[in-house]
Scaffold this motif. Structure first.
Motif, PDB file in Angstrom:
ATOM      1  N   VAL A  26      13.781  65.344  41.741  1.00  0.00           N
ATOM      2  CA  VAL A  26      12.802  64.955  40.721  1.00  0.00           C
ATOM      3  C   VAL A  26      11.377  64.932  41.277  1.00  0.00           C
ATOM      4  CG1 VAL A  26      12.093  63.148  39.109  1.00  0.00           C
ATOM      5  CG2 VAL A  26      14.506  63.744  39.320  1.00  0.00           C
TER       6      VAL A  26
ATOM      7  N   ALA B 221      10.692  59.169  35.129  1.00  0.00           N
ATOM      8  CA  ALA B 221      10.560  60.158  36.199  1.00  0.00           C
ATOM      9  C   ALA B 221      10.239  59.483  37.530  1.00  0.00           C
ATOM     10  CB  ALA B 221       9.482  61.179  35.849  1.00  0.00           C
TER      11      ALA B 221
ATOM     12  N   MET C 166      14.775  67.218  33.198  1.00  0.00           N
ATOM     13  CA  MET C 166      14.722  66.183  34.229  1.00  0.00           C
ATOM     14  C   MET C 166      16.104  65.594  34.513  1.00  0.00           C
ATOM     15  SD  MET C 166      12.307  62.787  34.468  1.00  0.00           S
ATOM     16  CE  MET C 166      12.954  61.991  33.012  1.00  0.00           C
TER      17      MET C 166
END
Length: 134
Positions: free
Chosen positions: A104, A126, A96
């Motif tokens: 993302v 996230a 990530m």
């Protein structure tokens, strides 16, 4: 008084971590995986507003699965988000943080399409990175 000192110390550590993270993401010498171009038919809307990103993420608007140099995550298919070990969470975190913020949300969609649950420990990070929460 002790609680105030501890709170200030924790706040300082969080600020240092955030600054280091920003510097890492902006460092042009860090290699970034190349994302496959999103086909035109997968675009849910023309702009990248928060609502558009959320709609694409929730709807899984793209039929074709896009990989972000993360094929090793396919081994986690079908697992619950609360069953990952710390090492497995770090694998997700490394992937990530190796991508641009603009990628993302598409990565989260890719995980969803592949039936790969994001570890609970990474969900807030996230969503913040993808622009879904502010």
């Amino acid at each position: 008084m002790l609680a105030l000192i501890i709170a200030l110390a924790v706040l300082a550590l969080v600020a240092i971590f955030a600054n280091q993270l920003r510097a890492f993401r902006d460092d042009p010498s860090v290699p970034r995986p190349e994302a496959t171009a999103v086909p035109a038919e997968c675009a849910a809307c023309a702009d990248e507003t928060e609502a558009c990103v959320a709609e694409r993420l929730l709807a899984g608007a793209c039929k074709e699965i896009i990989y972000f140099d993360d094929e090793e995550l396919d081994s986690y298919k079908g697992r619950n988000s609360d069953t990952y070990t710390e090492e497995e969470v770090e694998t997700f975190r490394d992937i990530m943080f190796s991508m641009k913020e603009s990628e993302v949300a598409d990565w989260l969609t890719s995980l969803q399409q592949r039936d790969i649950a994001l570890p609970d420990e990474l969900k807030d990070e996230a969503f913040l990175l993808s622009g879904l929460r502010k």
